[in-house]
Scaffold this motif. Structure first.
Motif, PDB file in Angstrom:
ATOM      1  N   GLN B   2      51.359  35.541  39.375  1.00 33.90           N
ATOM      2  CA  GLN B   2      50.120  35.988  38.762  1.00 33.90           C
ATOM      3  C   GLN B   2      50.391  36.774  37.494  1.00 33.90           C
ATOM      4  N   PHE B 103      42.448  34.797  34.920  1.00 30.16           N
ATOM      5  CA  PHE B 103      41.715  35.781  35.691  1.00 30.16           C
ATOM      6  C   PHE B 103      42.597  36.433  36.757  1.00 30.16           C
ATOM      7  N   GLY B 104      42.221  37.642  37.127  1.00 34.31           N
ATOM      8  CA  GLY B 104      42.786  38.271  38.312  1.00 34.31           C
ATOM      9  C   GLY B 104      42.077  37.747  39.551  1.00 34.31           C
ATOM     10  N   SER B 105      42.462  38.248  40.702  1.00 36.92           N
ATOM     11  CA  SER B 105      41.903  37.753  41.958  1.00 36.92           C
ATOM     12  C   SER B 105      40.608  38.456  42.354  1.00 36.92           C
ATOM     13  N   GLY B 106      40.207  39.458  41.587  1.00 38.03           N
ATOM     14  CA  GLY B 106      38.911  40.088  41.827  1.00 38.03           C
ATOM     15  C   GLY B 106      38.974  41.319  42.704  1.00 38.03           C
TER      16      GLY B 106
END
Lengths: 113, 113
Positions: B2, B103-106
């Motif tokens: 990531q 994007f990040g994973s939120g």
């Protein structure tokens, strides 16, 4: 004005079958993007269209995925044959220019069983 | 691996207090950062962005801080409201625009009344 719309909202298919997802961008938006979120993880970029041309397809995972945007309006993303790991939510986004805000659709939840 | 990480999957905050959502990135080529907000069954919606030439950008109750040396950004929401409850995604781009977002994973933010 209608936003980005995606069809279907949900799809459940068996492994080995074919599925076609559709995205209708905001009218007048030349830029169209596909993203996907697998297993609740990060949302990953798949590809970017400018009108009908693929500007960047560096995020496409493999040749089982085919994206088209004939006529530069709506786009389709075909998965053939689908595998279990293709399950996730597929988002489409569009923008007026590459530098302007991208508006996202509600996503298509794909489940491969 | 990531490139954009949101290490807190969830955060609960009392209404009226400050919410701080964090995001780390590893790719030095990223020069434009965004925060998106996502409600269930909807696509992500743009919230606020910051260019790498700045270290702070403010828009109403929302402020984004960027620490380039630490490769860290944060979103501050103050005061937090129950309607802010949603999943917040951090995103980054190497192109100075909203193209090719990673994007990040939120982080699921819950604002308690």
């Amino acid at each position: 004005e209608a936003g980005v719309t995606q069809f279907p909202s949900h799809s459940v298919i068996e492994k080995g079958q074919t599925v076609t997802l559709r995205c209708d961008p905001i009218s007048g938006h030349d830029n169209l993007y596909w993203y996907r979120r697998v297993m609740g993880k990060e949302i990953k970029f798949l590809l970017h269209f400018v009108k009908e041309s693929k500007q960047d397809e560096s995020g496409m995972p493999n040749n089982r995925f085919l994206a088209e945007r004939t006529g530069g309006t709506y786009s389709t993303l075909k998965v053939q044959p689908a595998e279990l790991e293709d399950s996730g939510v597929y988002f489409c986004a569009s923008s007026l220019s590459p530098d302007s805000e991208a508006f996202f659709g509600q996503g298509t939840r794909l489940t491969v069983v | 691996d990531q490139q954009v990480k949101q290490n807190s999957p969830s955060l609960s905050v009392q209404e009226g207090r400050i919410s701080i959502l964090n995001c780390d990135y590893t790719n030095s080529m990223f020069d434009y950062f965004l925060w998106y907000k996502k409600y269930p069954a909807e696509g992500p919606t743009f919230l606020i962005s910051i260019s790498s030439i700045k270290d702070k950008n403010e828009d109403g109750r929302f402020t984004v801080f960027l620490n380039k040396s630490a490769k860290h950004l944060s979103l501050h929401i103050v005061p937090s409201q129950p309607g802010d409850s949603a999943v917040y995604f951090c995103a980054a781009s190497p192109s100075g625009s909203a193209r090719q977002l990673t994007f990040g994973s939120g982080t699921q933010l819950t604002v308690l009344p």
